[in-house]
Design a protein around this motif. Structure first.
Motif, PDB file in Angstrom:
ATOM      1  N   LEU A  99       0.824  -1.216   0.000  1.00  0.00           N
ATOM      2  CA  LEU A  99       0.000   0.000   0.000  1.00  0.00           C
ATOM      3  C   LEU A  99       0.853   1.259   0.000  1.00  0.00           C
ATOM      4  CD1 LEU A  99      -2.829  -0.959   2.527  1.00  0.00           C
ATOM      5  CD2 LEU A  99      -3.097  -0.536   0.081  1.00  0.00           C
ATOM      6  N   ALA A 159      -5.758   1.258  -4.278  1.00  0.00           N
ATOM      7  CA  ALA A 159      -5.605   0.626  -2.964  1.00  0.00           C
ATOM      8  C   ALA A 159      -6.725  -0.364  -2.710  1.00  0.00           C
ATOM      9  CB  ALA A 159      -5.567   1.697  -1.879  1.00  0.00           C
ATOM     10  N   TRP A 180      -3.644   5.305   4.590  1.00  0.00           N
ATOM     11  CA  TRP A 180      -4.566   4.202   4.856  1.00  0.00           C
ATOM     12  C   TRP A 180      -4.256   3.490   6.176  1.00  0.00           C
ATOM     13  CZ3 TRP A 180      -2.134   4.544  -0.057  1.00  0.00           C
ATOM     14  CH2 TRP A 180      -2.956   5.021  -1.063  1.00  0.00           C
TER      15      TRP A 180
END
Length: 456
Positions: free
Chosen positions: A57, A66, A140
């Motif tokens: 990621l 993603a 994230w």
């Protein structure tokens, strides 16, 4: 059914293999369980998966990319999960660190994962316990969850997984071993056949030279046993022959004197025949008694020794021999402690001393000396010596004096030649040894007996 229950070497090999395979099975199950526990303690698999996805990621900037990456990872790991997992598949959840969710595995439903950064924690999902791991990467936040695996499930799973492989390997291992045992027992069967073909009196050598080193000691032991039996049978035949020969003379004298006594015409002839008859009967009785005594000493099993006062026992036997010594004007002497307690076989000890005394008194000249001594030597053995200053035994005959029915040349005193044979047999059965040397003043004969009976 009886044949199956009969113990055989093949059965023992089969059972040993079963036990060995069960042991291997248990050891492998335990090994994988310990390996699983160590993996949990060092670096859990859920953490490794989380670190790998987080690293992937970190190279993505677009939310759609993603989401696509995590969806593909969820699909891939779902197919790689262990079959038979107790709770379900791997669950993933991707969120924006400052916003809402981007992806959640369908198995989560309306629930959300709540893990701690870089830690594995437990969380209840749909009534089941999951391990949850959280890792943040850039924009994230990724959370993973997998069903909590217990130690009992690991044990059961590994046991089921390895059992078919071990069952497949068992006959592959068993067959070569069975053939090896079967072939290895063939020499034993040949040995048994050779022995079974023999007659009851056949003691000849077996004549089998086995190839296997394990069977050679058995064949060698049987050959030694047969050799000992052959020698024993030869001694017994010689003994019977010599005994019959020795008994023939007094029996012939008894028969002749009985006829002479019956036909005697006067008192003087009757008295002469009666005296010779009594002498022949005494000789036959003495010989018979010695034969019985020697036969009893030949028995393989000796009685248990008793703890007695050996010095007092010698004094009693000397008292019994004193009348004959006084009759021949022989001086008897005894040197020993006042008391000497020792564990000895009384009957064998009496036979040894009585025969040595009888020989010394009968074969020594009138006015001779006979010295008896008893004590304990430096090795803790009981030592008995009977020495005289009589005519002695020539060096050339000293090796044969202990043989049965052997009588040295030049003796006018009648005898059977069994006294010293009885002494040797009694000494051997008691576990001792006997030696012949010069007597008193380097004259005569000296018999020395050592018995393994440590005295107190």
């Amino acid at each position: 059914m009886k044949g199956l229950l009969r113990p055989t070497i093949v059965q023992r090999v089969f059972l040993a293999l079963v036990v060995a395979f069960v042991g291997v099975w248990v050891a492998l199950v335990a090994y994988f369980y310990i390996e699983f526990r160590q993996a949990l303690a060092v670096d859990q698999g859920l953490k490794r998966v989380g670190r790998a996805l987080t690293a992937a990621l970190a190279e993505v900037d677009d939310d759609a990319q993603a989401r696509l990456l995590i969806r593909a990872a969820a699909t891939e790991y779902k197919t790689l999960r262990l079959s038979g997992n107790p709770a379900g598949s791997l669950l993933l959840e991707l969120r924006l660190r400052d916003g809402g969710p981007l992806f959640a595995s369908p198995g989560l439903g309306a629930q959300a994962l709540s893990g701690l950064p870089l830690q594995v924690v437990d969380q209840e999902l749909n009534g089941k316990t999951y391990w949850v791991y959280r890792s943040d990467a850039g924009r994230w936040s990724l959370q993973l969850a997998e069903p909590k695996i217990t130690g009992l499930w690991i044990l059961e799973y590994n046991a089921r997984r390895m059992l078919p492989h071990l069952m497949l390997a068992f006959p592959i291992v068993l067959l070569p071993i069975w053939f090896a045992v079967k072939l290895g027992l063939r020499p034993l069967q040949r040995l048994a056949d050779r022995i079974a073909e023999r007659g009851a009196t056949d003691l000849s050598p077996i004549g089998l030279d086995p190839r296997y080193a394990e069977i050679k000691p058995l064949v060698s032991a049987l050959e030694r046993l047969l050799q000992q039996l052959r020698e024993r049978m030869a001694r017994e035949r010689a003994f019977v022959h010599d005994a019959a020969h020795e008994l023939r003379t007094p029996m012939a004298v008894i028969a002749a004197q009985a006829h002479a006594l019956a036909g005697a015409g006067n008192r003087e002839d009757r008295e002469r025949a009666q005296a010779q008859l009594e002498q022949a009967i005494a000789r036959a009785s003495h010989l018979t008694q010695q034969l019985l005594e020697l036969a009893s000493l030949d028995e393989a099993r000796a009685p248990t020794p008793k703890r007695v006062d050996a010095a007092q026992l010698v004094r009693q036997l000397l008292a019994q021999s004193a009348p004959l010594a006084m009759k021949r004007r022989i001086e008897l002497s005894f040197e020993a402690p006042d008391s000497l307690m020792a564990p000895i076989e009384v009957a064998a000890f009496q036979s040894i001393l009585q025969n040595l005394l009888d020989n010394a008194i009968r074969y020594a000249h009138e006015g001779a000396r006979v010295a008896v001594s008893l004590g304990v030597d430096a090795a803790g053995q009981l030592r008995l010596s009977v020495e005289d200053d009589g005519p002695g035994i020539p060096e050339a005959e000293r090796e044969r004096v202990f043989e049965r029915f052997h009588r040295g040349a030049g003796h006018e005193t009648p005898g059977s030649g069994l006294g010293l044979a009885i002494v040797r047999q009694a000494v051997l059965r008691s576990g001792g040894r006997v030696a012949l040397a010069d007597g008193l003043g380097r004259r005569g004969a000296g018999f020395h007996v050592w018995l393994p009976a440590p005295a107190a």
